[in-house]
Design a protein around this motif. Sequence first.
Motif, short mmCIF file in Angstrom:
data_model
loop_
_atom_site.label_atom_id
_atom_site.label_comp_id
_atom_site.label_asym_id
_atom_site.label_seq_id
_atom_site.Cartn_x
_atom_site.Cartn_y
_atom_site.Cartn_z
N THR A 95 36.78 43.25 34.88
CA THR A 95 35.97 43.85 35.95
C THR A 95 36.37 43.27 37.30
N GLY A 96 37.05 44.07 38.07
CA GLY A 96 37.41 43.66 39.42
C GLY A 96 38.53 42.65 39.47
N PRO A 97 39.10 42.43 40.65
CA PRO A 97 40.19 41.46 40.79
C PRO A 97 39.69 40.02 40.60
N ILE A 98 40.57 39.19 40.06
CA ILE A 98 40.27 37.77 39.84
C ILE A 98 40.98 36.97 40.93
N ARG A 99 40.23 36.15 41.64
CA ARG A 99 40.80 35.40 42.76
C ARG A 99 41.76 34.32 42.27
#
Length: 301
Positions: A95-99
């Motif tokens: 879910t979503g980009p990982i920093r």
Amino acid sequence: MPEYNGLLPLYKPRGMTSHDCVFRLRKLLKFKKIGHTGTLDPTVDGVLVLCLGKATKIAQYLLEYSKTYQGIVRLGTSTTTEDAEGEVIECEPVTGPIRRVDVEKVFQSFLGEIEQSVPMYSAVKVNGKKLYEYARAGITITPPSRKVKIYALDIEGRTSSFTTDIPFKVSCSKGTYIRTLAVDIGKKMGYPAHLFRLTRTQAGPFGIHECVTFDQIEQLLDEHQFENCLRPLEYGLNLMDRWVVDEQTAKQVGHGAVLPKPNHFEKGPHAVFDNQGKCLAIYQLHPEKPGMIKPDKVLAD
């Protein structure tokens, strides 16, 4: 029959086992005394050091050296074999980009000594049976664990965020399962994961830049220059503690004598060299005689 002596840094291609590589080289050279210095999974390419002739005597010491790999951890799916060859057993959308900073924190947590569970699809034996035999038979068993060391674990490239694939570079001790490391990285990030791709770039003193391919070996054989790509066994001992001895001591070492321990001789094996740079033997502390050292392997002719 030809006679070869030395170390061959081979670029192992994907799709071949380490034994496959030894078998193929034996056929190419028409020479049987060849061994390898640690297995690489068929899916992994990169540095595989082969020992030819007299160099087979030091294979066990090359196994002890640390290794460096470059690979990709793929988040969102786990597999039976912990790599891309296995069947998918768990999926969870990322879910979503990982920093990047979050990945770096996870990587930092693996540095130093860690404990790994041996993967079920491995040749490690439990009660006389290989773990992959239990796995293929569908038999549930608790795999053994082992302690290994991670010396460095870094993100490859400058990407600021990730979706499913995280490129990495790792330097580690012998016996480290990078497949398991990939799975454990995923767990700490909250996702199932597997090792998508892996290349060994360094094995002890041997880097991938000095490896030769089978195509290059065949060409060198046609040109009668194959021996030019062999390294002397001394090269393989470059990272071992060294003891250079005088002519009189060299004679004693050549005969496998038990000797008084030099002041600099601490724990761990030492490669003993003469003044001409030839390795005569591998010595270690005597287990039963304090203050003495004994040969672990005599290499002198």
